[in-house]
Design a protein around this motif. Sequence first.
Motif, PDB file in Angstrom:
ATOM      1  N   CYS A 112       0.825  -1.215   0.000  1.00  0.00           N
ATOM      2  CA  CYS A 112       0.000   0.000   0.000  1.00  0.00           C
ATOM      3  C   CYS A 112       0.857   1.262   0.000  1.00  0.00           C
ATOM      4  CB  CYS A 112      -0.889   0.047   1.248  1.00  0.00           C
ATOM      5  SG  CYS A 112      -2.311  -1.021   1.209  1.00  0.00           S
ATOM      6  N   ILE A 113       1.900   1.249   0.848  1.00  0.00           N
ATOM      7  CA  ILE A 113       2.691   2.460   1.043  1.00  0.00           C
ATOM      8  C   ILE A 113       4.032   2.091   1.654  1.00  0.00           C
ATOM      9  CG2 ILE A 113       1.735   2.924   3.349  1.00  0.00           C
ATOM     10  CD1 ILE A 113       1.870   5.932   2.622  1.00  0.00           C
ATOM     11  N   ARG A 114       5.076   2.819   1.285  1.00  0.00           N
ATOM     12  CA  ARG A 114       6.391   2.604   1.873  1.00  0.00           C
ATOM     13  C   ARG A 114       6.477   3.326   3.217  1.00  0.00           C
ATOM     14  NH1 ARG A 114      11.283   4.199  -1.580  1.00  0.00           N
ATOM     15  NH2 ARG A 114      12.335   2.821  -0.092  1.00  0.00           N
ATOM     16  N   PHE A 115       7.393   2.847   4.052  1.00  0.00           N
ATOM     17  CA  PHE A 115       7.698   3.491   5.332  1.00  0.00           C
ATOM     18  C   PHE A 115       6.447   3.571   6.217  1.00  0.00           C
ATOM     19  CE2 PHE A 115      10.668   5.610   2.220  1.00  0.00           C
ATOM     20  CZ  PHE A 115      11.716   4.743   2.463  1.00  0.00           C
ATOM     21  N   ASN A 116       6.267   4.668   6.935  1.00  0.00           N
ATOM     22  CA  ASN A 116       5.135   4.842   7.856  1.00  0.00           C
ATOM     23  C   ASN A 116       4.994   3.672   8.831  1.00  0.00           C
ATOM     24  OD1 ASN A 116       3.564   7.399   6.826  1.00  0.00           O
ATOM     25  ND2 ASN A 116       4.162   6.237   5.008  1.00  0.00           N
ATOM     26  N   PRO A 117       6.064   3.346   9.557  1.00  0.00           N
ATOM     27  CA  PRO A 117       6.024   2.161  10.428  1.00  0.00           C
ATOM     28  C   PRO A 117       5.026   2.269  11.569  1.00  0.00           C
ATOM     29  CG  PRO A 117       8.000   3.452  10.846  1.00  0.00           C
ATOM     30  CD  PRO A 117       7.361   4.029   9.618  1.00  0.00           C
ATOM     31  N   PHE A 118       4.751   3.482  12.047  1.00  0.00           N
ATOM     32  CA  PHE A 118       3.829   3.592  13.186  1.00  0.00           C
ATOM     33  C   PHE A 118       2.393   3.335  12.744  1.00  0.00           C
ATOM     34  CE2 PHE A 118       7.612   5.387  14.828  1.00  0.00           C
ATOM     35  CZ  PHE A 118       7.561   5.245  16.208  1.00  0.00           C
ATOM     36  N   ALA A 119       2.028   3.821  11.557  1.00  0.00           N
ATOM     37  CA  ALA A 119       0.699   3.539  11.024  1.00  0.00           C
ATOM     38  C   ALA A 119       0.522   2.037  10.824  1.00  0.00           C
ATOM     39  CB  ALA A 119       0.494   4.284   9.703  1.00  0.00           C
ATOM     40  N   LYS A 120       1.527   1.392  10.246  1.00  0.00           N
ATOM     41  CA  LYS A 120       1.445  -0.048  10.003  1.00  0.00           C
ATOM     42  C   LYS A 120       1.444  -0.836  11.314  1.00  0.00           C
ATOM     43  CE  LYS A 120       3.768   0.303   5.518  1.00  0.00           C
ATOM     44  NZ  LYS A 120       5.008   0.030   4.751  1.00  0.00           N
ATOM     45  N   SER A 121       2.210  -0.365  12.287  1.00  0.00           N
ATOM     46  CA  SER A 121       2.260  -1.070  13.573  1.00  0.00           C
ATOM     47  C   SER A 121       0.908  -1.051  14.272  1.00  0.00           C
ATOM     48  CB  SER A 121       3.317  -0.437  14.481  1.00  0.00           C
ATOM     49  OG  SER A 121       4.611  -0.620  13.952  1.00  0.00           O
ATOM     50  N   ALA A 122       0.178   0.056  14.138  1.00  0.00           N
ATOM     51  CA  ALA A 122      -1.142   0.135  14.764  1.00  0.00           C
ATOM     52  C   ALA A 122      -2.079  -0.912  14.179  1.00  0.00           C
ATOM     53  CB  ALA A 122      -1.723   1.536  14.580  1.00  0.00           C
ATOM     54  N   VAL A 123      -1.993  -1.116  12.852  1.00  0.00           N
ATOM     55  CA  VAL A 123      -2.825  -2.128  12.203  1.00  0.00           C
ATOM     56  C   VAL A 123      -2.413  -3.527  12.651  1.00  0.00           C
ATOM     57  CG1 VAL A 123      -3.488  -3.147   9.997  1.00  0.00           C
ATOM     58  CG2 VAL A 123      -3.265  -0.669  10.207  1.00  0.00           C
ATOM     59  N   GLU A 124      -1.109  -3.801  12.649  1.00  0.00           N
ATOM     60  CA  GLU A 124      -0.651  -5.133  13.059  1.00  0.00           C
ATOM     61  C   GLU A 124      -1.022  -5.420  14.509  1.00  0.00           C
ATOM     62  OE1 GLU A 124       3.376  -7.869  13.331  1.00  0.00           O
ATOM     63  OE2 GLU A 124       3.423  -6.038  12.142  1.00  0.00           O
ATOM     64  N   MET A 125      -0.911  -4.403  15.361  1.00  0.00           N
ATOM     65  CA  MET A 125      -1.297  -4.567  16.766  1.00  0.00           C
ATOM     66  C   MET A 125      -2.768  -4.976  16.879  1.00  0.00           C
ATOM     67  SD  MET A 125      -0.990  -1.664  19.780  1.00  0.00           S
ATOM     68  CE  MET A 125       0.556  -1.094  19.083  1.00  0.00           C
ATOM     69  N   ALA A 126      -3.615  -4.299  16.083  1.00  0.00           N
ATOM     70  CA  ALA A 126      -5.042  -4.625  16.109  1.00  0.00           C
ATOM     71  C   ALA A 126      -5.301  -6.037  15.582  1.00  0.00           C
ATOM     72  CB  ALA A 126      -5.819  -3.596  15.286  1.00  0.00           C
ATOM     73  N   LEU A 127      -4.523  -6.465  14.594  1.00  0.00           N
ATOM     74  CA  LEU A 127      -4.690  -7.822  14.060  1.00  0.00           C
ATOM     75  C   LEU A 127      -4.316  -8.888  15.084  1.00  0.00           C
ATOM     76  CD1 LEU A 127      -3.236  -7.278  10.466  1.00  0.00           C
ATOM     77  CD2 LEU A 127      -5.653  -7.553  11.089  1.00  0.00           C
ATOM     78  N   TRP A 128      -3.223  -8.654  15.812  1.00  0.00           N
ATOM     79  CA  TRP A 128      -2.848  -9.617  16.865  1.00  0.00           C
ATOM     80  C   TRP A 128      -3.920  -9.642  17.953  1.00  0.00           C
ATOM     81  CZ3 TRP A 128       0.448 -13.357  16.392  1.00  0.00           C
ATOM     82  CH2 TRP A 128       1.549 -13.227  15.545  1.00  0.00           C
ATOM     83  N   ASP A 129      -4.454  -8.480  18.288  1.00  0.00           N
ATOM     84  CA  ASP A 129      -5.510  -8.420  19.292  1.00  0.00           C
ATOM     85  C   ASP A 129      -6.730  -9.212  18.828  1.00  0.00           C
ATOM     86  OD1 ASP A 129      -6.739  -7.470  21.701  1.00  0.00           O
ATOM     87  OD2 ASP A 129      -7.797  -5.954  20.535  1.00  0.00           O
ATOM     88  N   LEU A 130      -7.071  -9.056  17.549  1.00  0.00           N
ATOM     89  CA  LEU A 130      -8.201  -9.801  16.992  1.00  0.00           C
ATOM     90  C   LEU A 130      -7.964 -11.313  17.047  1.00  0.00           C
ATOM     91  CD1 LEU A 130      -9.484  -8.009  13.751  1.00  0.00           C
ATOM     92  CD2 LEU A 130     -10.860  -8.910  15.630  1.00  0.00           C
ATOM     93  N   LYS A 131      -6.784 -11.725  16.652  1.00  0.00           N
ATOM     94  CA  LYS A 131      -6.487 -13.153  16.628  1.00  0.00           C
ATOM     95  C   LYS A 131      -6.555 -13.749  18.029  1.00  0.00           C
ATOM     96  CE  LYS A 131      -3.370 -16.487  14.470  1.00  0.00           C
ATOM     97  NZ  LYS A 131      -2.276 -16.651  13.492  1.00  0.00           N
ATOM     98  N   GLY A 132      -6.028 -13.024  19.012  1.00  0.00           N
ATOM     99  CA  GLY A 132      -6.103 -13.501  20.387  1.00  0.00           C
ATOM    100  C   GLY A 132      -7.539 -13.631  20.866  1.00  0.00           C
ATOM    101  N   LYS A 133      -8.371 -12.635  20.520  1.00  0.00           N
ATOM    102  CA  LYS A 133      -9.776 -12.690  20.937  1.00  0.00           C
ATOM    103  C   LYS A 133     -10.506 -13.836  20.246  1.00  0.00           C
ATOM    104  CE  LYS A 133     -10.165  -7.780  22.055  1.00  0.00           C
ATOM    105  NZ  LYS A 133     -10.574  -6.436  21.576  1.00  0.00           N
ATOM    106  N   ALA A 134     -10.218 -14.042  18.971  1.00  0.00           N
ATOM    107  CA  ALA A 134     -10.888 -15.110  18.233  1.00  0.00           C
ATOM    108  C   ALA A 134     -10.539 -16.486  18.796  1.00  0.00           C
ATOM    109  CB  ALA A 134     -10.516 -15.033  16.757  1.00  0.00           C
TER     110      ALA A 134
END
Length: 259
Positions: free
Chosen positions: A94-116
């Motif tokens: 989608c986009i280069r760099f922007n690690p903090f934006a991407k980290s927020a998404v990955e964090m939410a994905l791990w949270d989702l997987k744990g809840k599931a």
Amino acid sequence: MKITRLETLRVNVPIIPHMTAKTSHGEHATSPYLIVRIHTDEGHVGLGEATLSPLWSGETVPGCAAILEDLVAPEITGCDPTQINQLRHKLDRCIRFNPFAKSAVEMALWDLKGKALGVPVYQLLGGKVRDQVPIKLVVWAWDIPRVERLTKQFLEWGVRFIKIKVGLNPDEDVERVRTVRQLAGPDIPIGVDANGGWTPSTARQTLLRLEEFNLLFAEQPIPPTHVDALAELRRHTRIPIMADESNFTLEDAWSITAH
């Protein structure tokens, strides 16, 4: 389970007035964040957070929100949120760099997987290592009376690790560290963080003066563009050098460790 929606929430957290921040980047009294919520068709919602500072990471709350809403959300909607590696590749496309934006998404994905799966995220990452994690509090780059008040308050709270902001005036930096060490005593670990505020020559001279205070580390003493100078500085001080603003990607980490 499929992703149905990505939601962003802009949050500006005011800092308690007597604890506002001052570093070599300047002063600030509020901290900006972007909260990410990823919704699914099974009712689970994953939460992530991006800590954003233009002078530190180069990312802003409006920019992060635009990236996630306009670029990332269309890419991941309809996808299985448990396939985190696949989705990380989508983020990078989608986009280069922007690690903090991407980290927020990955964090939410791990949270989702744990809840599931009904398990804490640490189980998904290999298991728990410890029951408690020590934290440090920061003494900002204020004048000595205010530094004394902050340090005493932290010690009264039971804090056993203090970081001191430096990188402004070397003489004042040294006195700030001296004050904290005298109040904390010899056994409490302390470190310093210059946020890249010293030049290489100033850092070398100032770190030599700070060696008597038995520092655990000196964080980002010089600007992040000077990786060679950071390595050279490490060879001229007994204080361990820590890279912060110099290290935002895996490529950065490889470059730093290669010096």
